[in-house]
Enzyme design. Structure first.
Site, PDB file in Angstrom:
ATOM      1  N   SER A   1      20.021  -7.511 -59.072  1.00 49.19           N
ATOM      2  CA  SER A   1      20.192  -7.135 -57.808  1.00 49.19           C
ATOM      3  C   SER A   1      18.979  -6.721 -57.049  1.00 49.19           C
ATOM      4  CB  SER A   1      21.225  -5.917 -57.687  1.00 49.19           C
ATOM      5  OG  SER A   1      20.983  -4.782 -58.120  1.00 49.19           O
TER       6      SER A   1
ATOM      7  N   LYS B   1      19.012   1.316 -56.520  1.00 49.35           N
ATOM      8  CA  LYS B   1      18.777   0.473 -55.120  1.00 49.35           C
ATOM      9  C   LYS B   1      17.691   1.147 -54.541  1.00 49.35           C
ATOM     10  CE  LYS B   1      22.744  -2.010 -55.865  1.00 49.35           C
ATOM     11  NZ  LYS B   1      22.636  -3.214 -56.064  1.00 49.35           N
TER      12      LYS B   1
END
Length: 257
Positions: free
Chosen positions: A67, A122
């Site tokens: 990701s 993230k």
């Protein structure tokens, strides 16, 4: 020939050294009760130091998904600075105050609400009070397009909706012209970020399950900022003993932003 100096008692340096040796207490015999006590104390102190560092100063994190690919790779081992954002105090709801607050672009490791016990990494794209939307995969913050040179996109991958994105409904800006809200991965919003909440996205936008799908991140769930890659290897390499034969020494160093 030079002679050794003699002390007041006439014994000289050699006598003094011999006296010092005689005064030194003997080491306890190996595997005696005293030997076990000495080693036990040493190990206990070492354990306390280790727990202090792990609890309040540093953590480790391993990248296991793509990701953040382009910035962080699968198989990167990270050191995480817990002091910057403040470390939680075990068995309480309190935290030791940090010296910084999350800013735009910060890569942060945090505890996921949608998957208890799981830590995720993230990038911060929305702070409390921000209005966010995405059009055609382009992120807009407070009405202005955000320059994101770190983002990786696959133009051949089709945009799709996801039922999990319906969590966004209570946070939408009022729009009398809006019909049924049908958000997709690349088209959603406008959302208002609540107080003490943050909006986090992966750099590999087409392959990231992030705030678009499961919501905002609480400030108290943030564990720290990665600052150093201390080991890296290619987990997909077709080699035996990949941990040794597929190492990526060029990745070792300060974590990229």
């Amino acid at each position: 020939m030079a002679r050794g100096r003699r002390g007041r008692d006439g014994t000289g340096e050699a006598g003094e050294a011999a006296g010092e040796k005689r005064k030194r207490p003997p080491s306890p015999p190996a595997f005696s009760a005293e030997w076990f006590r000495d080693w036990g104390r040493t190990l206990f102190v070492a354990l306390l130091i280790f727990l202090f560092f792990r609890t309040f100063l540093l953590a480790t994190f391993v990248i296991t998904s793509g990701s953040m690919e382009g910035t962080l790779l699968v198989g990167d081992f990270l050191l995480v600075n817990k002091t910057s954002l403040g470390a939680p105090i075990p068995f309480t709801n309190a935290r030791i105050p940090g010296y910084a607050e999350p800013e735009y672009g910060d890569i942060i490791v945090f505890r996921a609400d949608h998957s208890p016990g799981l830590d995720i990494v993230k990038r911060t794209v929305g702070l409390p009070g921000d209005t966010l939307r995405m059009e055609g995969g382009r992120l807009y913050r407070n009405g202005v397009a955000v320059d994101e040179p770190y983002v990786r996109r696959n133009p051949r991958q089709r945009d799709e909706g996801d039922a999990r994105m319906q969590w966004q409904l209570p946070h939408l800006l009022p729009d009398p012209e809006r019909g049924e809200y049908e958000p997709t991965r690349d088209n959603w919003g406008s959302l208002v970020v609540p107080p003490e909440r943050y909006f986090m996205l992966g750099d590999n936008r087409d392959e990231s399950l992030d705030s678009r799908f499961w919501g905002f991140v609480e400030r108290g769930k943030m564990r720290g900022r990665p600052f150093f890659i201390y080991f890296s290897y290619d987990r997909d390499a077709l080699k035996p003993v990949k941990f040794l034969t597929a190492m990526r020494p060029g990745r070792i160093g300060p974590s990229p932003d």
